[in-house]
Write a protein that holds these residues in place. Structure first.
Motif, PDB file in Angstrom:
ATOM      1  N   SER A 128       0.761  -1.571  -0.076  1.00  0.00           N
ATOM      2  CA  SER A 128       0.343   0.179   0.082  1.00  0.00           C
ATOM      3  C   SER A 128       0.735   1.194  -0.180  1.00  0.00           C
ATOM      4  N   HIS A 129       0.318   2.369  -1.094  1.00  0.00           N
ATOM      5  CA  HIS A 129       1.071   3.624  -0.258  1.00  0.00           C
ATOM      6  C   HIS A 129       0.057   4.440   0.404  1.00  0.00           C
ATOM      7  N   LEU A 130      -0.723   4.226   1.536  1.00  0.00           N
ATOM      8  CA  LEU A 130      -1.306   5.415   1.999  1.00  0.00           C
ATOM      9  C   LEU A 130      -0.868   5.117   3.061  1.00  0.00           C
ATOM     10  N   SER A 131      -0.371   6.256   3.937  1.00  0.00           N
ATOM     11  CA  SER A 131       0.169   5.879   5.155  1.00  0.00           C
ATOM     12  C   SER A 131      -0.120   5.123   6.454  1.00  0.00           C
ATOM     13  N   PRO A 132       0.454   4.938   7.200  1.00  0.00           N
ATOM     14  CA  PRO A 132      -0.363   4.383   8.696  1.00  0.00           C
ATOM     15  C   PRO A 132      -1.002   4.440   8.576  1.00  0.00           C
ATOM     16  N   GLU A 133      -1.355   6.680   9.354  1.00  0.00           N
ATOM     17  CA  GLU A 133      -1.934   6.904   9.563  1.00  0.00           C
ATOM     18  C   GLU A 133      -3.205   6.298   8.966  1.00  0.00           C
ATOM     19  N   GLU A 134      -3.796   6.957   7.609  1.00  0.00           N
ATOM     20  CA  GLU A 134      -4.608   6.116   6.804  1.00  0.00           C
ATOM     21  C   GLU A 134      -5.333   5.162   6.910  1.00  0.00           C
ATOM     22  N   ILE A 135      -4.493   4.413   7.571  1.00  0.00           N
ATOM     23  CA  ILE A 135      -4.702   2.635   6.625  1.00  0.00           C
ATOM     24  C   ILE A 135      -5.278   2.510   8.312  1.00  0.00           C
ATOM     25  N   ALA A 136      -5.131   3.329   9.121  1.00  0.00           N
ATOM     26  CA  ALA A 136      -4.962   3.296  10.864  1.00  0.00           C
ATOM     27  C   ALA A 136      -6.714   3.184  11.192  1.00  0.00           C
ATOM     28  N   LYS A 137      -6.620   4.778  10.231  1.00  0.00           N
ATOM     29  CA  LYS A 137      -8.545   4.944  10.075  1.00  0.00           C
ATOM     30  C   LYS A 137      -9.203   4.473   9.243  1.00  0.00           C
ATOM     31  N   PHE A 138      -8.989   2.982   8.863  1.00  0.00           N
ATOM     32  CA  PHE A 138     -10.013   2.231   7.693  1.00  0.00           C
ATOM     33  C   PHE A 138      -9.697   1.099   9.017  1.00  0.00           C
ATOM     34  N   ALA A 139      -8.928   0.967   9.503  1.00  0.00           N
ATOM     35  CA  ALA A 139      -8.758  -0.542  10.367  1.00  0.00           C
ATOM     36  C   ALA A 139      -9.176  -0.121  11.509  1.00  0.00           C
ATOM     37  N   HIS A 140     -10.049   1.342  12.314  1.00  0.00           N
ATOM     38  CA  HIS A 140     -11.246   1.036  12.730  1.00  0.00           C
ATOM     39  C   HIS A 140     -12.255   1.028  12.238  1.00  0.00           C
ATOM     40  N   GLN A 141     -12.831   0.673  11.523  1.00  0.00           N
ATOM     41  CA  GLN A 141     -14.446   0.508  11.044  1.00  0.00           C
ATOM     42  C   GLN A 141     -14.562  -0.808  10.345  1.00  0.00           C
ATOM     43  N   LEU A 142     -12.676  -1.921   9.941  1.00  0.00           N
ATOM     44  CA  LEU A 142     -13.410  -3.503   9.677  1.00  0.00           C
ATOM     45  C   LEU A 142     -11.912  -3.676   9.429  1.00  0.00           C
ATOM     46  N   PRO A 143     -11.320  -5.060   9.503  1.00  0.00           N
ATOM     47  CA  PRO A 143     -10.121  -5.948   9.841  1.00  0.00           C
ATOM     48  C   PRO A 143      -8.989  -5.852   8.467  1.00  0.00           C
ATOM     49  N   ILE A 144      -8.259  -5.153   8.691  1.00  0.00           N
ATOM     50  CA  ILE A 144      -6.915  -4.751   7.555  1.00  0.00           C
ATOM     51  C   ILE A 144      -5.528  -5.571   7.888  1.00  0.00           C
ATOM     52  N   VAL A 145      -5.130  -5.981   7.061  1.00  0.00           N
ATOM     53  CA  VAL A 145      -3.732  -7.156   6.809  1.00  0.00           C
ATOM     54  C   VAL A 145      -2.985  -6.726   5.842  1.00  0.00           C
ATOM     55  N   CYS A 146      -1.725  -5.739   6.282  1.00  0.00           N
ATOM     56  CA  CYS A 146      -1.104  -5.213   5.228  1.00  0.00           C
ATOM     57  C   CYS A 146       0.400  -5.849   5.108  1.00  0.00           C
ATOM     58  N   LEU A 147       0.097  -6.426   3.745  1.00  0.00           N
ATOM     59  CA  LEU A 147       0.514  -7.360   2.856  1.00  0.00           C
ATOM     60  C   LEU A 147       2.454  -6.522   2.353  1.00  0.00           C
TER      61      LEU A 147
END
Length: 341
Positions: A128-147
């Protein structure tokens, strides 16, 4: 709101201090909505990350669908990852839907939002090219795993990676042991938050190997500006430079194969005049006609590991997992030793 809890129209209304019907009117752009009401509701929508359900599908519970977001389908390593993800998801009764982000942050963000609109149960974000902060915001709404995304300090989402720095260091150390001193690296250009990306960690491994052997003066990093749409011209330009390396470590097989092709086109003898090591151990690189030496990070196992982590998140695990997979160097005909200069 707790982690992995999707915002609803009710939570938006409560946050904005208005009725559910008022929120509905703003969402429908209904006639008669005041500007102050609109601003108040839109502020809560942005704050909570609310996405309207296209058909109230949240009422049905799980959709048994996992989203995968990849940067590019042309990279020969990506199918190995997808195979591993599908293997684990099929066994668990989940369907897989794939989006292509094209290594563009805005496009990735839009695709994640679209996948959330489809009420997917979780997402695997690859490189992903999103920032960790952006990913964390999405992860508050559904489970996310970054590979293929290093964020070992993240608490809201999981990461699954190869040990990129160590793998790169070992690959370059092998070239050094074969007598090479003028060893270059081909990698991607630095972007925002580079420390999260695999190419950054691989470069750190390259630099550690060169410095460890006292070869600081030969450190040469060639950066490719476009991660997706570059042509083979870069390889020809690289090989036209006056001071040529005797070996090159490439951050990916895709670029290593392009470099091999360009070298043969201009008449360089491989590996007598130029040794090359890639990263991924893709099936294309392993073809007898190509014979690319490469770091094997076992994409299938990485895909399996990422999906198992995601299923754990979907089942309710809240503690973060950050997994590093070991790699191995697979040697083929693209590497040969040289005598010391």
């Amino acid at each position: 709101m707790g982690k992995n809890t999707r915002a609803t129209i009710k939570t938006v209304a409560a946050d904005a201090g208005v009725s559910v019907s008022a929120v509905s009117k703003v969402l429908r752009n209904a006639y008669g909505v005041s500007e102050s009401l609109r601003e108040k509701v839109e502020a809560s929508i942005e704050k909570l990350g609310y996405r309207p359900n296209t058909a109230a599908r949240a009422m049905r519970g799980k959709t048994y669908t996992i989203g995968i977001l990849v940067p590019d389908l042309r990279n020969p390593f990506v199918p190995d990852l997808i195979d591993g993800i599908r293997e684990a998801s099929d066994a668990a009764g989940y369907r897989v839907m794939i989006g292509v982000g094209r290594a563009d942050r805005g496009n990735e963000r839009d695709l994640v939002n679209s996948m959330m609109d489809q009420q997917m149960d979780g997402l695997v974000l690859v490189g992903s090219h999103l920032s960790p902060e952006e990913i964390a915001k999405f992860a508050h709404q559904l489970p996310i795993v970054c590979l293929a995304f290093h964020a070992e300090g993240a608490t809201d989402f999981d990461t699954v990676n190869a040990d990129d720095a160590t793998a790169a260091q070992h690959a370059v150390e092998h070239l050094i042991a074969e007598g090479h001193r003028r060893i270059s690296m081909v990698t991607l250009d630095t972007i925002k938050s580079p420390e999260n990306h695999v190419f950054y960690h691989r470069e750190q491994g390259y630099r550690a190997a060169m410095r460890g052997a006292g070869l600081d003066e030969f450190i040469d990093v060639h950066r490719l500006s476009d991660p997706i749409r570059r042509t083979n011209d870069w390889a020809h330009d690289f090989l036209k430079r006056p001071q040529q390396p005797t070996a090159v470590f490439c951050w990916s097989d895709l670029d290593a194969i392009q470099l091999m092709t360009a070298a043969e086109q201009i008449g360089l003898s491989l590996p007598a005049e130029l040794s090359i090591i890639g990263f991924d151990n893709s099936s294309i690189g392993g073809l007898l006609q190509i014979g690319l030496s490469s770091v094997d990070q076992n994409g299938f196992e990485l895909g399996l590991g990422a999906t198992e982590a995601l299923l754990g998140r979907i089942s309710g695990r809240s503690s973060a997992l950050h997994t590093l997979f070991k790699t191995k160097l697979v040697l083929r005909k693209s590497v040969a030793g040289v005598s010391q200069d």
